[in-house]
Design a protein around this motif. Sequence first.
Motif, PDB file in Angstrom:
ATOM      1  N   GLY A  32       0.813  -1.209  -0.086  1.00  0.00           N
ATOM      2  CA  GLY A  32      -0.240  -0.007  -0.044  1.00  0.00           C
ATOM      3  C   GLY A  32       0.978   1.439  -0.103  1.00  0.00           C
ATOM      4  O   GLY A  32       0.436   2.385  -0.337  1.00  0.00           O
ATOM      5  N   LEU A  33       2.277   1.117   0.419  1.00  0.00           N
ATOM      6  CA  LEU A  33       2.761   2.455   0.457  1.00  0.00           C
ATOM      7  C   LEU A  33       3.126   2.943  -0.840  1.00  0.00           C
ATOM      8  O   LEU A  33       3.537   3.893  -1.125  1.00  0.00           O
ATOM      9  N   PHE A  34       2.976   2.174  -2.083  1.00  0.00           N
ATOM     10  CA  PHE A  34       3.248   2.487  -3.293  1.00  0.00           C
ATOM     11  C   PHE A  34       2.100   3.081  -4.034  1.00  0.00           C
ATOM     12  O   PHE A  34       2.135   3.885  -4.968  1.00  0.00           O
ATOM     13  N   VAL A  35       0.863   2.888  -3.208  1.00  0.00           N
ATOM     14  CA  VAL A  35      -0.288   3.451  -3.966  1.00  0.00           C
ATOM     15  C   VAL A  35      -0.226   4.789  -4.262  1.00  0.00           C
ATOM     16  O   VAL A  35      -0.468   5.268  -5.533  1.00  0.00           O
ATOM     17  N   LYS A  36      -0.180   5.748  -3.289  1.00  0.00           N
ATOM     18  CA  LYS A  36      -0.075   7.206  -3.498  1.00  0.00           C
ATOM     19  C   LYS A  36       0.856   7.851  -4.559  1.00  0.00           C
ATOM     20  O   LYS A  36       0.778   8.499  -5.650  1.00  0.00           O
ATOM     21  N   PRO A  37       2.422   7.601  -4.293  1.00  0.00           N
ATOM     22  CA  PRO A  37       3.257   7.786  -5.064  1.00  0.00           C
ATOM     23  C   PRO A  37       3.098   7.322  -6.475  1.00  0.00           C
ATOM     24  O   PRO A  37       3.348   8.176  -7.528  1.00  0.00           O
ATOM     25  N   VAL A  38       2.844   6.090  -6.763  1.00  0.00           N
ATOM     26  CA  VAL A  38       2.828   5.469  -8.125  1.00  0.00           C
ATOM     27  C   VAL A  38       1.495   6.212  -8.917  1.00  0.00           C
ATOM     28  O   VAL A  38       1.764   6.556  -9.965  1.00  0.00           O
ATOM     29  N   THR A  39       0.351   6.372  -8.227  1.00  0.00           N
ATOM     30  CA  THR A  39      -0.858   7.121  -8.992  1.00  0.00           C
ATOM     31  C   THR A  39      -0.574   8.278  -9.156  1.00  0.00           C
ATOM     32  O   THR A  39      -0.939   8.838 -10.293  1.00  0.00           O
ATOM     33  N   THR A  40      -0.013   9.160  -8.366  1.00  0.00           N
ATOM     34  CA  THR A  40       0.253  10.415  -8.372  1.00  0.00           C
ATOM     35  C   THR A  40       1.426  10.786  -9.657  1.00  0.00           C
ATOM     36  O   THR A  40       1.067  11.640 -10.654  1.00  0.00           O
ATOM     37  N   ASP A  41       2.325   9.888  -9.477  1.00  0.00           N
ATOM     38  CA  ASP A  41       3.234  10.192 -10.822  1.00  0.00           C
ATOM     39  C   ASP A  41       2.856   9.796 -12.021  1.00  0.00           C
ATOM     40  O   ASP A  41       3.234  10.340 -13.078  1.00  0.00           O
ATOM     41  N   MET A  42       2.156   8.651 -12.167  1.00  0.00           N
ATOM     42  CA  MET A  42       1.563   7.916 -13.220  1.00  0.00           C
ATOM     43  C   MET A  42       0.330   8.372 -13.916  1.00  0.00           C
ATOM     44  O   MET A  42      -0.064   8.363 -15.190  1.00  0.00           O
ATOM     45  N   GLY A  43      -0.361   9.105 -13.153  1.00  0.00           N
ATOM     46  CA  GLY A  43      -1.690   9.833 -13.485  1.00  0.00           C
ATOM     47  C   GLY A  43      -2.897   8.833 -13.565  1.00  0.00           C
ATOM     48  O   GLY A  43      -3.744   9.059 -14.187  1.00  0.00           O
ATOM     49  N   PHE A  44      -2.811   7.572 -12.998  1.00  0.00           N
ATOM     50  CA  PHE A  44      -4.057   6.600 -13.140  1.00  0.00           C
ATOM     51  C   PHE A  44      -4.546   6.641 -11.754  1.00  0.00           C
ATOM     52  O   PHE A  44      -4.013   7.127 -10.632  1.00  0.00           O
ATOM     53  N   THR A  45      -5.900   6.081 -11.612  1.00  0.00           N
ATOM     54  CA  THR A  45      -6.620   6.073 -10.274  1.00  0.00           C
ATOM     55  C   THR A  45      -6.038   4.874  -9.619  1.00  0.00           C
ATOM     56  O   THR A  45      -5.396   3.866  -9.916  1.00  0.00           O
ATOM     57  N   ARG A  46      -6.386   4.995  -8.340  1.00  0.00           N
ATOM     58  CA  ARG A  46      -6.114   4.157  -7.071  1.00  0.00           C
ATOM     59  C   ARG A  46      -6.631   2.808  -7.464  1.00  0.00           C
ATOM     60  O   ARG A  46      -6.092   1.743  -7.226  1.00  0.00           O
ATOM     61  N   SER A  47      -7.892   2.782  -7.828  1.00  0.00           N
ATOM     62  CA  SER A  47      -8.724   1.443  -8.304  1.00  0.00           C
ATOM     63  C   SER A  47      -7.853   0.731  -9.407  1.00  0.00           C
ATOM     64  O   SER A  47      -7.840  -0.327  -9.236  1.00  0.00           O
ATOM     65  N   ALA A  48      -7.603   1.475 -10.349  1.00  0.00           N
ATOM     66  CA  ALA A  48      -6.809   1.043 -11.488  1.00  0.00           C
ATOM     67  C   ALA A  48      -5.566   0.012 -11.043  1.00  0.00           C
ATOM     68  O   ALA A  48      -5.461  -0.923 -11.557  1.00  0.00           O
ATOM     69  N   PHE A  49      -4.669   1.081 -10.141  1.00  0.00           N
ATOM     70  CA  PHE A  49      -3.704   0.402  -9.575  1.00  0.00           C
ATOM     71  C   PHE A  49      -4.020  -0.782  -8.741  1.00  0.00           C
ATOM     72  O   PHE A  49      -3.100  -1.764  -8.656  1.00  0.00           O
ATOM     73  N   GLY A  50      -5.178  -0.676  -7.931  1.00  0.00           N
ATOM     74  CA  GLY A  50      -5.580  -1.788  -7.172  1.00  0.00           C
ATOM     75  C   GLY A  50      -5.822  -2.991  -7.645  1.00  0.00           C
ATOM     76  O   GLY A  50      -5.779  -4.146  -7.293  1.00  0.00           O
ATOM     77  N   ILE A  51      -6.200  -3.136  -9.119  1.00  0.00           N
ATOM     78  CA  ILE A  51      -6.273  -4.207  -9.894  1.00  0.00           C
ATOM     79  C   ILE A  51      -4.911  -5.258  -9.748  1.00  0.00           C
ATOM     80  O   ILE A  51      -4.963  -6.393 -10.068  1.00  0.00           O
ATOM     81  N   CYS A  52      -3.938  -4.684  -9.461  1.00  0.00           N
ATOM     82  CA  CYS A  52      -2.672  -5.502  -9.593  1.00  0.00           C
ATOM     83  C   CYS A  52      -2.710  -6.337  -8.324  1.00  0.00           C
ATOM     84  O   CYS A  52      -2.444  -7.545  -8.513  1.00  0.00           O
ATOM     85  N   SER A  53      -3.447  -6.080  -7.276  1.00  0.00           N
ATOM     86  CA  SER A  53      -3.459  -6.635  -6.226  1.00  0.00           C
ATOM     87  C   SER A  53      -4.324  -8.075  -6.526  1.00  0.00           C
ATOM     88  O   SER A  53      -4.180  -9.133  -6.125  1.00  0.00           O
ATOM     89  N   THR A  54      -5.664  -7.577  -7.166  1.00  0.00           N
ATOM     90  CA  THR A  54      -6.502  -8.629  -7.380  1.00  0.00           C
ATOM     91  C   THR A  54      -5.984  -9.574  -8.472  1.00  0.00           C
ATOM     92  O   THR A  54      -6.159 -11.067  -8.709  1.00  0.00           O
ATOM     93  N   ILE A  55      -4.879  -9.227  -9.577  1.00  0.00           N
ATOM     94  CA  ILE A  55      -4.053  -9.979 -10.544  1.00  0.00           C
ATOM     95  C   ILE A  55      -3.481 -10.934  -9.585  1.00  0.00           C
ATOM     96  O   ILE A  55      -3.369 -12.223 -10.175  1.00  0.00           O
ATOM     97  N   ILE A  56      -2.546 -10.488  -8.801  1.00  0.00           N
ATOM     98  CA  ILE A  56      -1.612 -11.576  -8.090  1.00  0.00           C
ATOM     99  C   ILE A  56      -2.326 -12.467  -7.226  1.00  0.00           C
ATOM    100  O   ILE A  56      -2.070 -13.556  -7.389  1.00  0.00           O
ATOM    101  N   SER A  57      -3.514 -12.240  -6.725  1.00  0.00           N
ATOM    102  CA  SER A  57      -4.345 -13.147  -5.943  1.00  0.00           C
ATOM    103  C   SER A  57      -4.960 -14.042  -6.788  1.00  0.00           C
ATOM    104  O   SER A  57      -4.955 -15.184  -6.902  1.00  0.00           O
ATOM    105  N   GLY A  58      -5.423 -13.815  -8.056  1.00  0.00           N
ATOM    106  CA  GLY A  58      -5.888 -14.223  -8.970  1.00  0.00           C
ATOM    107  C   GLY A  58      -5.337 -15.274  -9.653  1.00  0.00           C
ATOM    108  O   GLY A  58      -5.691 -16.450  -9.824  1.00  0.00           O
TER     109      GLY A  58
END
Length: 426
Positions: A32-58
């Motif tokens: 979760g420490l990457f959520v804010k800096p990554v989304t702020t820098d890359m310009g996509f939403t937190r929910s879009a970045f959150g899909i990474c966790s879903t992919i890992i679990s899936g």
Amino acid sequence: MNTKKIFYGWWIVAGGVMIMAMLHPLITTCWGLFVKPVTTDMGFTRSAFGICSTIISGVTVFLSPYLGKWLAQKNTRLIHSLCVIGLAASFASFALAQNITHFYISAFFMGAFSCGAVALPISIVITNWFVKKRGLAISIALAGSGFGGAIISPIMANIILNYGWRTSYLVFAGAMLFIALPMVFVMKKCPEDMGLKAYGADQVTTLAQKTTVAKIGLNITLEELKRHNFFWIYLFGMFCLCFVGFGSLSQLAAFLADVHGTAFAAGILSFFLITVTLGKISLGWVYDKFDTKIGTSYICIVFALSIACMLFPESKPLMYVMAFLYGLGICTGTVCPPVITAAMFGPKHYGEIYGYVNRCVYLGASLSVPAIAVIYDKTGSYQMAWLLCIALIILSLMALLYSDIKCRSLTAQRITIENSITQTIS
């Protein structure tokens, strides 16, 4: 002067602690420490970045049964080593991402390699090495994730702040190779490979005569287990328990911050992380000292009480009580699946069976995180989510107790048949 040599299995436990401390927080707690800096820098939403966790679990849901079987039957050390290297490379690849698609591709490979790098191989190897104190040994190894997260979190936050999130991905990918990979070579698959016996193996026959038949273990194949209804009920119980654990944990910080602010939430989380380590070790001791029915009843009751405390978030003192109980109860997602599976079904086919159980663990994880968030979005509160969690814990307890009773009954039947055959032959 006589010195008693330390049983090598405890060195394996120590290696498991280090692997869990290094790898598990990077996939879960500290992600979760990457959520804010990554989304702020890359310009996509937190929910879009959150899909990474879903992919890992899936991906883990899909691969767990296969990797569990391979780790148990093939060259465990080679597979484990390749998975640690692959996990480190996948983690490093996030530093090179230029768009969200790149993140999803890296997440796919991270999920694939994490399945065979972290808890699954550790629990399989320790199960081979311990008959007595197996629950304690597994829980100590898995407890490494708690103190590892507490150490890694501030270091990672500092690196992200001063050097950027891309550098942080590279640094911790290197740390995986430097710290976790050497520990894999400590994890020898079986005591027989070193001319040793599993801890407590000489006492198995005596224990079987003095205690309940459940202590013997069923030692049944996965294919045969699938033909028994209690096994599917057992999987449902594990799914419910892990749904609550992963789902509630994903929203805990936001839940506390909504009511009392970020500073209070951070303090509660620190207290909670300290309790988690105590909780994992104590739960393993409870399972060893008593049996699966008592251990599961204890942890489910504690977990349900912690969620019940969340229904009254305005009380700060009650939130500290909640954090203590929750730190004990959240161990359901890490300690319960491997320990109960080994206790109920025995070590002979453990890798294959636990790989299947692990599928339900991560299925609960992948579905629960968005489900709890959706409930909050629809209702504007976590109240309904917490009530659902309490209901699922109760269902889980009923399912696990029922399957435990049926498993004991099947074990007793098998022992009776085997004794009859032996007497007939003799």
